[in-house]
Design a protein around this motif. Sequence first.
Motif, PDB file in Angstrom:
ATOM      1  N   ARG A  52       0.813  -1.217   0.000  1.00  0.00           N
ATOM      2  CA  ARG A  52       0.000   0.000   0.000  1.00  0.00           C
ATOM      3  C   ARG A  52       0.848   1.269   0.000  1.00  0.00           C
ATOM      4  NH1 ARG A  52      -5.316  -0.133   1.359  1.00  0.00           N
ATOM      5  NH2 ARG A  52      -5.222   1.996   0.529  1.00  0.00           N
ATOM      6  N   LEU A  53       2.051   1.213   0.588  1.00  0.00           N
ATOM      7  CA  LEU A  53       2.865   2.419   0.688  1.00  0.00           C
ATOM      8  C   LEU A  53       3.786   2.638  -0.506  1.00  0.00           C
ATOM      9  CD1 LEU A  53       3.874   2.465   4.468  1.00  0.00           C
ATOM     10  CD2 LEU A  53       2.087   3.774   3.320  1.00  0.00           C
ATOM     11  N   ALA A  54       4.140   1.584  -1.225  1.00  0.00           N
ATOM     12  CA  ALA A  54       5.054   1.728  -2.362  1.00  0.00           C
ATOM     13  C   ALA A  54       4.569   2.763  -3.375  1.00  0.00           C
ATOM     14  CB  ALA A  54       5.291   0.376  -3.028  1.00  0.00           C
ATOM     15  N   PRO A  55       3.271   2.792  -3.751  1.00  0.00           N
ATOM     16  CA  PRO A  55       2.824   3.807  -4.708  1.00  0.00           C
ATOM     17  C   PRO A  55       2.893   5.232  -4.161  1.00  0.00           C
ATOM     18  CG  PRO A  55       1.271   1.967  -4.592  1.00  0.00           C
ATOM     19  CD  PRO A  55       2.197   1.833  -3.437  1.00  0.00           C
ATOM     20  N   ARG A  56       3.009   5.363  -2.847  1.00  0.00           N
ATOM     21  CA  ARG A  56       3.063   6.693  -2.230  1.00  0.00           C
ATOM     22  C   ARG A  56       4.494   7.113  -1.901  1.00  0.00           C
ATOM     23  NH1 ARG A  56      -2.088   7.503   0.037  1.00  0.00           N
ATOM     24  NH2 ARG A  56      -1.454   9.686   0.284  1.00  0.00           N
ATOM     25  N   ALA A  57       5.469   6.297  -2.268  1.00  0.00           N
ATOM     26  CA  ALA A  57       6.863   6.572  -1.906  1.00  0.00           C
ATOM     27  C   ALA A  57       7.474   7.630  -2.828  1.00  0.00           C
ATOM     28  CB  ALA A  57       7.685   5.293  -1.963  1.00  0.00           C
ATOM     29  N   LEU A  58       8.197   8.558  -2.219  1.00  0.00           N
ATOM     30  CA  LEU A  58       8.977   9.554  -2.947  1.00  0.00           C
ATOM     31  C   LEU A  58      10.435   9.154  -2.806  1.00  0.00           C
ATOM     32  CD1 LEU A  58       9.304  12.257  -4.438  1.00  0.00           C
ATOM     33  CD2 LEU A  58       9.253  13.398  -2.199  1.00  0.00           C
ATOM     34  N   MET A  59      11.022   8.638  -3.883  1.00  0.00           N
ATOM     35  CA  MET A  59      12.375   8.096  -3.823  1.00  0.00           C
ATOM     36  C   MET A  59      13.426   9.203  -3.909  1.00  0.00           C
ATOM     37  SD  MET A  59      11.707   5.013  -3.348  1.00  0.00           S
ATOM     38  CE  MET A  59      10.559   3.676  -3.678  1.00  0.00           C
ATOM     39  N   ALA A  60      14.357   9.195  -2.972  1.00  0.00           N
ATOM     40  CA  ALA A  60      15.419  10.201  -2.915  1.00  0.00           C
ATOM     41  C   ALA A  60      16.757   9.564  -3.252  1.00  0.00           C
ATOM     42  CB  ALA A  60      15.471  10.836  -1.527  1.00  0.00           C
ATOM     43  N   GLU A  61      17.703  10.386  -3.677  1.00  0.00           N
ATOM     44  CA  GLU A  61      19.009   9.878  -4.104  1.00  0.00           C
ATOM     45  C   GLU A  61      19.874   9.431  -2.937  1.00  0.00           C
ATOM     46  OE1 GLU A  61      21.169  14.284  -4.421  1.00  0.00           O
ATOM     47  OE2 GLU A  61      20.911  13.036  -6.202  1.00  0.00           O
ATOM     48  N   ASN A  62      19.565   9.907  -1.730  1.00  0.00           N
ATOM     49  CA  ASN A  62      20.236   9.423  -0.531  1.00  0.00           C
ATOM     50  C   ASN A  62      19.347   9.734   0.673  1.00  0.00           C
ATOM     51  OD1 ASN A  62      21.064  12.117   0.649  1.00  0.00           O
ATOM     52  ND2 ASN A  62      22.254  12.202  -1.242  1.00  0.00           N
ATOM     53  N   VAL A  63      19.702   9.181   1.818  1.00  0.00           N
ATOM     54  CA  VAL A  63      18.819   9.281   2.977  1.00  0.00           C
ATOM     55  C   VAL A  63      18.754  10.706   3.523  1.00  0.00           C
ATOM     56  CG1 VAL A  63      20.576   8.685   4.702  1.00  0.00           C
ATOM     57  CG2 VAL A  63      18.177   8.086   5.117  1.00  0.00           C
ATOM     58  N   ARG A  64      19.820  11.489   3.372  1.00  0.00           N
ATOM     59  CA  ARG A  64      19.785  12.870   3.816  1.00  0.00           C
ATOM     60  C   ARG A  64      18.817  13.698   2.982  1.00  0.00           C
ATOM     61  NH1 ARG A  64      21.683  14.006   8.705  1.00  0.00           N
ATOM     62  NH2 ARG A  64      22.242  16.106   8.039  1.00  0.00           N
ATOM     63  N   ALA A  65      18.708  13.369   1.696  1.00  0.00           N
ATOM     64  CA  ALA A  65      17.737  14.053   0.846  1.00  0.00           C
ATOM     65  C   ALA A  65      16.317  13.719   1.285  1.00  0.00           C
ATOM     66  CB  ALA A  65      17.962  13.675  -0.617  1.00  0.00           C
ATOM     67  N   ALA A  66      16.081  12.461   1.672  1.00  0.00           N
ATOM     68  CA  ALA A  66      14.760  12.079   2.169  1.00  0.00           C
ATOM     69  C   ALA A  66      14.430  12.855   3.442  1.00  0.00           C
ATOM     70  CB  ALA A  66      14.718  10.576   2.440  1.00  0.00           C
ATOM     71  N   LEU A  67      15.416  13.022   4.312  1.00  0.00           N
ATOM     72  CA  LEU A  67      15.213  13.792   5.530  1.00  0.00           C
ATOM     73  C   LEU A  67      14.857  15.235   5.206  1.00  0.00           C
ATOM     74  CD1 LEU A  67      15.483  13.937   8.688  1.00  0.00           C
ATOM     75  CD2 LEU A  67      17.816  14.707   8.285  1.00  0.00           C
ATOM     76  N   ALA A  68      15.509  15.803   4.205  1.00  0.00           N
ATOM     77  CA  ALA A  68      15.254  17.206   3.845  1.00  0.00           C
ATOM     78  C   ALA A  68      13.800  17.407   3.434  1.00  0.00           C
ATOM     79  CB  ALA A  68      16.195  17.637   2.724  1.00  0.00           C
ATOM     80  N   PHE A  69      13.206  16.429   2.740  1.00  0.00           N
ATOM     81  CA  PHE A  69      11.809  16.552   2.328  1.00  0.00           C
ATOM     82  C   PHE A  69      10.889  16.741   3.535  1.00  0.00           C
ATOM     83  CE2 PHE A  69      13.108  14.246  -1.667  1.00  0.00           C
ATOM     84  CZ  PHE A  69      12.762  15.260  -2.546  1.00  0.00           C
ATOM     85  N   VAL A  70      11.099  15.926   4.572  1.00  0.00           N
ATOM     86  CA  VAL A  70      10.208  16.023   5.735  1.00  0.00           C
ATOM     87  C   VAL A  70      10.561  17.231   6.600  1.00  0.00           C
ATOM     88  CG1 VAL A  70      11.484  14.598   7.394  1.00  0.00           C
ATOM     89  CG2 VAL A  70       8.999  14.594   7.440  1.00  0.00           C
ATOM     90  N   ALA A  71      11.832  17.596   6.664  1.00  0.00           N
ATOM     91  CA  ALA A  71      12.231  18.758   7.450  1.00  0.00           C
ATOM     92  C   ALA A  71      11.624  20.040   6.886  1.00  0.00           C
ATOM     93  CB  ALA A  71      13.754  18.866   7.494  1.00  0.00           C
ATOM     94  N   ARG A  72      11.468  20.100   5.560  1.00  0.00           N
ATOM     95  CA  ARG A  72      10.856  21.269   4.916  1.00  0.00           C
ATOM     96  C   ARG A  72       9.333  21.218   4.947  1.00  0.00           C
ATOM     97  NH1 ARG A  72      14.738  20.223   0.593  1.00  0.00           N
ATOM     98  NH2 ARG A  72      12.993  19.311  -0.566  1.00  0.00           N
ATOM     99  N   GLY A  73       8.776  20.088   5.380  1.00  0.00           N
ATOM    100  CA  GLY A  73       7.335  19.945   5.392  1.00  0.00           C
ATOM    101  C   GLY A  73       6.758  19.576   4.042  1.00  0.00           C
ATOM    102  N   ASP A  74       7.598  19.123   3.112  1.00  0.00           N
ATOM    103  CA  ASP A  74       7.117  18.727   1.785  1.00  0.00           C
ATOM    104  C   ASP A  74       6.336  17.423   1.836  1.00  0.00           C
ATOM    105  OD1 ASP A  74       8.391  20.940   0.738  1.00  0.00           O
ATOM    106  OD2 ASP A  74      10.196  19.845   0.150  1.00  0.00           O
TER     107      ASP A  74
END
Length: 249
Positions: A162-184
Amino acid sequence: MARRFRSRPTRRALLGAALAIGVAGRARSGDGLTVFAAASLKPALDAFASDWPAPLAISYGGSGAMARQVAAGAPADVVILAARDWMEWLAGEGVLDGAPVDLATNRLILAAPPGAGPVELTEAALLARLGPEGRIAMGDPMSVPAGRYGQQALETLGLWARLAPRALMAENVRAALAFVARGDVPLALVYRSDARGTGVEVAATIPASAHAPIRYPAAQVVGARPGAAVLLAALEGAGALFADHGFAP
């Protein structure tokens, strides 16, 4: 058996180690030693470099990208990754000088923007948190170890389909963190160490039993300049520093 770490090297000890590098090694490059490292190690290694009394250049990225660059001949003296399989691949490519050593371990968490509150690790709760259009940021499982660990954990917990279609894939884990830190995004699947000191909220901790152990192997690269072995030994002895940044033995 888990490796038992020694205490963090003092500046005096680091200075003594750096003197062992020798003038010839520094003269060869003009910039000191070079480390290629997994992006999740950035806060800890930046702190280490600030205490290392010789020039130390560190290049960060996803472990897959770092491994491929080293295998292609990038001028690294030491490589530190977030997954043993990529390090084993490098060994198979014949580019490692000696056996890798594990520096630290980590845990996976679901990070959320400040004030979001905890979330249960159930399909209903996670989909409710994401809402109609929200996405969950994570490292790309094809090249980022955090993404592979995350996919494995979500599969074990029965959540991946169920979550795979909602995943936003980032080039590294720090980039994934930046998405949530910005509230994106409402949630990001990252390492526990990534969330430390960033202001993001730990919404849930992923059970360690849901995925393979997260380890950070380090190794010297074939053709490394003088002093690489000294640097690797100092990193192996920096357990307290890694602990200060959210890692564990």
